[in-house]
Motif scaffolding. Structure first.
Motif, PDB file in Angstrom:
ATOM      1  N   SER A   1      -1.624  -4.879   2.310  1.00  0.00           N
ATOM      2  CA  SER A   1      -1.095  -3.717   3.035  1.00  0.00           C
ATOM      3  C   SER A   1      -2.125  -2.598   3.048  1.00  0.00           C
ATOM      4  O   SER A   1      -2.413  -2.008   4.096  1.00  0.00           O
ATOM      5  CB  SER A   1       0.195  -3.212   2.386  1.00  0.00           C
ATOM      6  OG  SER A   1       1.203  -4.172   2.452  1.00  0.00           O
TER       7      SER A   1
ATOM      8  N   ALA B   1       1.344   1.570   0.679  1.00  0.00           N
ATOM      9  CA  ALA B   1       1.675   0.598  -0.371  1.00  0.00           C
ATOM     10  C   ALA B   1       3.188   0.478  -0.461  1.00  0.00           C
ATOM     11  O   ALA B   1       3.893   1.485  -0.416  1.00  0.00           O
ATOM     12  CB  ALA B   1       1.103   1.051  -1.710  1.00  0.00           C
TER      13      ALA B   1
ATOM     14  N   LYS C   1       0.745  -5.819  -1.782  1.00  0.00           N
ATOM     15  CA  LYS C   1       0.255  -4.439  -1.805  1.00  0.00           C
ATOM     16  C   LYS C   1      -1.214  -4.354  -1.394  1.00  0.00           C
ATOM     17  O   LYS C   1      -1.590  -3.510  -0.588  1.00  0.00           O
ATOM     18  CB  LYS C   1       0.437  -3.855  -3.208  1.00  0.00           C
ATOM     19  CG  LYS C   1      -0.040  -2.432  -3.349  1.00  0.00           C
ATOM     20  CD  LYS C   1       0.185  -1.914  -4.764  1.00  0.00           C
ATOM     21  CE  LYS C   1      -0.337  -0.502  -4.916  1.00  0.00           C
ATOM     22  NZ  LYS C   1      -0.103   0.015  -6.269  1.00  0.00           N
TER      23      LYS C   1
ATOM     24  N   TYR D   1      10.767  -1.416   4.124  1.00  0.00           N
ATOM     25  CA  TYR D   1       9.323  -1.207   4.273  1.00  0.00           C
ATOM     26  C   TYR D   1       8.947  -1.108   5.749  1.00  0.00           C
ATOM     27  O   TYR D   1       8.170  -0.224   6.139  1.00  0.00           O
ATOM     28  CB  TYR D   1       8.536  -2.338   3.598  1.00  0.00           C
ATOM     29  CG  TYR D   1       7.044  -2.152   3.690  1.00  0.00           C
ATOM     30  CD1 TYR D   1       6.388  -1.204   2.912  1.00  0.00           C
ATOM     31  CD2 TYR D   1       6.294  -2.901   4.580  1.00  0.00           C
ATOM     32  CE1 TYR D   1       5.020  -1.018   3.006  1.00  0.00           C
ATOM     33  CE2 TYR D   1       4.920  -2.724   4.675  1.00  0.00           C
ATOM     34  CZ  TYR D   1       4.288  -1.780   3.888  1.00  0.00           C
ATOM     35  OH  TYR D   1       2.929  -1.599   4.001  1.00  0.00           O
TER      36      TYR D   1
ATOM     37  N   LYS E   1       6.764   0.234  -2.116  1.00  0.00           N
ATOM     38  CA  LYS E   1       7.305   0.720  -3.383  1.00  0.00           C
ATOM     39  C   LYS E   1       7.789  -0.466  -4.197  1.00  0.00           C
ATOM     40  O   LYS E   1       8.062  -1.540  -3.652  1.00  0.00           O
ATOM     41  CB  LYS E   1       8.452   1.690  -3.117  1.00  0.00           C
ATOM     42  CG  LYS E   1       7.989   2.951  -2.421  1.00  0.00           C
ATOM     43  CD  LYS E   1       9.132   3.876  -2.135  1.00  0.00           C
ATOM     44  CE  LYS E   1       8.600   5.095  -1.395  1.00  0.00           C
ATOM     45  NZ  LYS E   1       9.657   5.909  -0.836  1.00  0.00           N
TER      46      LYS E   1
END
Length: 106
Positions: free
Chosen positions: A7, A14, A4, A24, A16
């Motif tokens: 990213s 972010a 995260k 993603y 999930k």
């Protein structure tokens, strides 16, 4: 597992909680982001080529474009002399994806 912090560092959304890599990648492309092999490896997605191949082989594949080229690597902080996959959705492909997408479950 998708990192995260990395990213967000690259300006990507972010992930999930428990979001699969394939979902993603599609979510990023549908939101207008361009992904490449170097970026994916940096955030924890091991093999973008395999994910894109599995997406293309779906019954109803999401529309996206794959190009090959040299691009910036966040690990090296430079453009390596290697051609990698670059994946994205054009504005028309994003519209098509949004119109084909199933509504969220209530």
């Amino acid at each position: 597992m998708i990192d995260k912090a990395k990213s967000l560092e690259l300006g990507l959304p972010a992930p999930k909680i428990k979001q699969f890599e394939t979902r993603y990648v599609v979510a990023c492309m549908a939101a207008g982001y361009t992904l490449n092999t170097w970026i994916c490896r940096y955030i924890g997605i091991g093999n973008l080529h395999s994910l894109l191949s599995s997406l293309k082989n779906r019954k109803v594949p999401p529309p996206f474009t794959i190009e090959h080229g040299k691009t910036w690597c966040p690990n090296e902080k430079m453009v390596p002399n290697k051609v990698v996959d670059i994946a994205y959705m054009t504005p028309d492909q994003r519209k098509q994806y949004a119109s084909n997408k199933k509504p969220a479950k209530a």
